[in-house]
Scaffold this motif. Structure first.
Motif, PDB file in Angstrom:
ATOM      1  N   ILE A 197      -4.903   5.012   2.651  1.00  0.00           N
ATOM      2  CA  ILE A 197      -4.445   4.302   1.990  1.00  0.00           C
ATOM      3  C   ILE A 197      -6.249   3.452   1.923  1.00  0.00           C
ATOM      4  O   ILE A 197      -6.074   2.823   2.819  1.00  0.00           O
ATOM      5  N   ALA A 207      -5.710  -1.796   4.746  1.00  0.00           N
ATOM      6  CA  ALA A 207      -6.467  -0.007   4.514  1.00  0.00           C
ATOM      7  C   ALA A 207      -5.821   0.642   6.037  1.00  0.00           C
ATOM      8  O   ALA A 207      -6.065   0.225   6.723  1.00  0.00           O
ATOM      9  N   VAL A 212      -5.250  -2.906  -1.753  1.00  0.00           N
ATOM     10  CA  VAL A 212      -5.386  -1.788  -1.599  1.00  0.00           C
ATOM     11  C   VAL A 212      -4.686  -0.859  -2.308  1.00  0.00           C
ATOM     12  O   VAL A 212      -4.312  -1.141  -3.473  1.00  0.00           O
ATOM     13  N   PRO A 237      -2.074   1.926  -4.032  1.00  0.00           N
ATOM     14  CA  PRO A 237      -0.851   2.270  -3.532  1.00  0.00           C
ATOM     15  C   PRO A 237      -0.798   3.958  -3.610  1.00  0.00           C
ATOM     16  O   PRO A 237      -1.376   4.631  -4.545  1.00  0.00           O
ATOM     17  N   GLU A 280      -1.743  -4.692   1.922  1.00  0.00           N
ATOM     18  CA  GLU A 280      -2.945  -5.399   1.707  1.00  0.00           C
ATOM     19  C   GLU A 280      -3.462  -4.975   3.039  1.00  0.00           C
ATOM     20  O   GLU A 280      -3.781  -5.700   3.524  1.00  0.00           O
ATOM     21  N   HIS A 310      -8.456   0.468   0.052  1.00  0.00           N
ATOM     22  CA  HIS A 310      -8.963  -0.486  -0.614  1.00  0.00           C
ATOM     23  C   HIS A 310     -10.000  -0.246  -1.815  1.00  0.00           C
ATOM     24  O   HIS A 310     -10.850  -0.240  -1.135  1.00  0.00           O
ATOM     25  N   GLY A 364       0.735  -1.451   0.146  1.00  0.00           N
ATOM     26  CA  GLY A 364       0.282  -0.376   0.309  1.00  0.00           C
ATOM     27  C   GLY A 364       0.825   1.303   0.235  1.00  0.00           C
ATOM     28  O   GLY A 364       0.297   1.957  -0.123  1.00  0.00           O
TER      29      GLY A 364
END
Length: 139
Positions: free
Chosen positions: A120, A98, A127, A129, A96, A122, A45
């Motif tokens: 961040i 958020a 997620v 990035p 991965e 999802h 992320g």
């Protein structure tokens, strides 16, 4: 017999081709959510580029992303210049996950560089990035 086998095979292929794609994400679809096709790719992320005023990034560099009591020490990104090299050092982490993070870079002989409120999100599969740059200054 051959015609019947060919007909059955064609019917099977049509049925399989028209059925919804299986969800491959480890997270199940929420009720009422349209199922979407997700990959099993692991997505970081956060990418952080660290610069040092007019110099290469220091060799002993640490980058940490935190949210409450949770923290992740970011890893040097493959293919980027390593700390101590001539280009900004790049780090990846927060795989991965958020959330809203505070990101801090520290190195001996430098003031810590930090950014708060890094969000961040999802997208239902992975997620999305975020990339940012932190600037270290010598003490």
């Amino acid at each position: 017999m051959r015609v019947a086998t060919t007909g059955l095979l064609a019917a099977f292929l049509v049925a399989v081709g028209c059925s919804p794609a299986p969800r491959t994400s480890p997270e199940p679809a929420s009720p009422g959510e349209n199922a979407q096709m997700c990959t099993m790719q692991y997505v970081y992320g956060l990418t952080v580029h660290v610069r040092s005023a007019g110099q290469a990034a220091p060799a002993a560099l640490t980058v940490i992303a935190s949210e409450g009591a949770w923290a992740d020490t970011l890893k040097p990104q493959e293919g980027s210049d390593s700390p101590g090299g001539s280009n900004p050092a790049s780090f990846v982490g927060v795989g991965e996950r958020a959330g809203t993070y505070t990101v801090t870079a520290t190195a001996p002989g430098h003031r810590p560089a930090s950014r708060s409120g890094v969000v961040i999100t999802h997208d239902g599969c992975h997620v999305r990035p975020v990339s940012l740059t932190l600037q270290l200054e010598r003490q």
